[in-house]
Design a protein around this motif. Sequence first.
Motif, PDB file in Angstrom:
ATOM      1  N   THR A   1      14.927  -8.462 -11.863  1.00  0.00           N
ATOM      2  CA  THR A   1      14.641  -7.247 -11.098  1.00  0.00           C
ATOM      3  C   THR A   1      15.418  -7.276  -9.789  1.00  0.00           C
ATOM      4  O   THR A   1      15.704  -8.362  -9.252  1.00  0.00           O
ATOM      5  N   PRO A   2      15.782  -6.121  -9.251  1.00  0.00           N
ATOM      6  CA  PRO A   2      16.585  -6.093  -8.014  1.00  0.00           C
ATOM      7  C   PRO A   2      15.910  -6.832  -6.869  1.00  0.00           C
ATOM      8  O   PRO A   2      14.697  -6.725  -6.663  1.00  0.00           O
ATOM      9  N   GLN A   3      16.719  -7.599  -6.146  1.00  0.00           N
ATOM     10  CA  GLN A   3      16.234  -8.356  -5.001  1.00  0.00           C
ATOM     11  C   GLN A   3      17.117  -8.071  -3.798  1.00  0.00           C
ATOM     12  O   GLN A   3      18.330  -7.845  -3.941  1.00  0.00           O
ATOM     13  N   VAL A   4      16.502  -8.105  -2.628  1.00  0.00           N
ATOM     14  CA  VAL A   4      17.270  -7.942  -1.391  1.00  0.00           C
ATOM     15  C   VAL A   4      18.141  -9.168  -1.181  1.00  0.00           C
ATOM     16  O   VAL A   4      17.682 -10.308  -1.322  1.00  0.00           O
ATOM     17  N   ARG A   5      19.406  -8.940  -0.906  1.00  0.00           N
ATOM     18  CA  ARG A   5      20.337 -10.053  -0.689  1.00  0.00           C
ATOM     19  C   ARG A   5      19.893 -10.868   0.517  1.00  0.00           C
ATOM     20  O   ARG A   5      19.569 -10.317   1.564  1.00  0.00           O
ATOM     21  N   ARG A   6      19.863 -12.180   0.347  1.00  0.00           N
ATOM     22  CA  ARG A   6      19.478 -13.054   1.457  1.00  0.00           C
ATOM     23  C   ARG A   6      20.627 -14.010   1.769  1.00  0.00           C
ATOM     24  O   ARG A   6      21.518 -14.216   0.949  1.00  0.00           O
ATOM     25  N   TYR A   7      20.579 -14.592   2.941  1.00  0.00           N
ATOM     26  CA  TYR A   7      21.656 -15.460   3.395  1.00  0.00           C
ATOM     27  C   TYR A   7      21.079 -16.785   3.880  1.00  0.00           C
ATOM     28  O   TYR A   7      19.944 -16.860   4.354  1.00  0.00           O
ATOM     29  N   VAL A   8      21.876 -17.831   3.728  1.00  0.00           N
ATOM     30  CA  VAL A   8      21.507 -19.156   4.209  1.00  0.00           C
ATOM     31  C   VAL A   8      22.447 -19.512   5.349  1.00  0.00           C
ATOM     32  O   VAL A   8      23.679 -19.438   5.193  1.00  0.00           O
ATOM     33  N   GLU A   9      21.906 -19.870   6.482  1.00  0.00           N
ATOM     34  CA  GLU A   9      22.712 -20.221   7.640  1.00  0.00           C
ATOM     35  C   GLU A   9      23.086 -21.702   7.567  1.00  0.00           C
ATOM     36  O   GLU A   9      22.242 -22.573   7.768  1.00  0.00           O
ATOM     37  N   VAL A  10      24.341 -21.972   7.263  1.00  0.00           N
ATOM     38  CA  VAL A  10      24.800 -23.346   7.075  1.00  0.00           C
ATOM     39  C   VAL A  10      24.670 -24.160   8.356  1.00  0.00           C
ATOM     40  O   VAL A  10      24.417 -25.367   8.318  1.00  0.00           O
ATOM     41  N   ALA A  11      24.827 -23.520   9.489  1.00  0.00           N
ATOM     42  CA  ALA A  11      24.761 -24.240  10.761  1.00  0.00           C
ATOM     43  C   ALA A  11      23.414 -24.911  10.966  1.00  0.00           C
ATOM     44  O   ALA A  11      23.306 -25.911  11.697  1.00  0.00           O
ATOM     45  N   ASP A  12      22.384 -24.397  10.302  1.00  0.00           N
ATOM     46  CA  ASP A  12      21.049 -24.963  10.452  1.00  0.00           C
ATOM     47  C   ASP A  12      20.736 -26.020   9.388  1.00  0.00           C
ATOM     48  O   ASP A  12      19.651 -26.616   9.404  1.00  0.00           O
ATOM     49  N   ALA A  13      21.655 -26.247   8.480  1.00  0.00           N
ATOM     50  CA  ALA A  13      21.417 -27.161   7.365  1.00  0.00           C
ATOM     51  C   ALA A  13      21.649 -28.611   7.784  1.00  0.00           C
ATOM     52  O   ALA A  13      22.299 -28.887   8.800  1.00  0.00           O
ATOM     53  N   PRO A  14      21.128 -29.574   7.003  1.00  0.00           N
ATOM     54  CA  PRO A  14      21.409 -30.988   7.288  1.00  0.00           C
ATOM     55  C   PRO A  14      22.911 -31.271   7.277  1.00  0.00           C
ATOM     56  O   PRO A  14      23.683 -30.568   6.620  1.00  0.00           O
ATOM     57  N   GLU A  15      23.296 -32.320   7.992  1.00  0.00           N
ATOM     58  CA  GLU A  15      24.723 -32.622   8.133  1.00  0.00           C
ATOM     59  C   GLU A  15      25.407 -32.778   6.783  1.00  0.00           C
ATOM     60  O   GLU A  15      26.531 -32.297   6.581  1.00  0.00           O
ATOM     61  N   ARG A  16      24.770 -33.445   5.826  1.00  0.00           N
ATOM     62  CA  ARG A  16      25.419 -33.663   4.524  1.00  0.00           C
ATOM     63  C   ARG A  16      25.685 -32.331   3.830  1.00  0.00           C
ATOM     64  O   ARG A  16      26.734 -32.139   3.214  1.00  0.00           O
TER      65      ARG A  16
END
Length: 247
Positions: A209-224
Amino acid sequence: MDKIIALWAIPRSTSTAFEWMMRQRGDLDCLHEPFGEAWYQGEDPFWPRFKEGEKTTKGLSTQSVWDDIQTRAAKGPVFLKDFPHYINHMWTPEFLGHFTHAFLIRDPAKTISSMYNKWPDFDELEVGFPEQRALFDLLWALNGTPPPVIDSDDLLEDPDKMVAAFCDAVGIPFKPKAMSWQPGGDPSAHSWWDGGSFHANLAQSTGLTPQVRRYVEVADAPERVRRVHKRMKPHYDHLFQHRITPK
């Protein structure tokens, strides 16, 4: 031998949801990462984190998997979703010529973050982006035209249009009834990895079913995650520019 449709994806790319939709059609023999089972749990596993004592299956190899796929295709059309890095040692023109190829890509910020959450010790050889790009380029060189590419975000934003475009690209009819299903299905019945723990959300779903596009902010992710993302992003971008777009 009948048609063998291969959807070449990467881990954590919504590919099992796509596979589940294809199972609802009822006109294809659908296989869940058959080459992956041999890569991880075959008699002589390929995966880099394998340790003595972990599960292996006598007689299971990428060649035995290919033999089984051909046997199935002799009886009717087959759909499989799998990851190119499981079989990059098998990429001959003769082998690849047996498939109708398509690709499913997903933003590596999402796939790598998800892999890290599930497997903090994942090996970079399990991520799959370089091999996915290499297979895409090889098929383009062999056939003279790029194989079809579906982006996961486009798929989730407009499922009907994107699945219809996929079906048209691989030469099968679009079946709207396959886009929905009853909750409580059991994807684990088709999963060889730890009883299907990666697919718990899919088991409770009711369709694409249609979903709102979401984004992941890489700057907030663990270093690896940030380091691996930096190396994988160019491969994703390369396929992204060739993706099928909603019309």
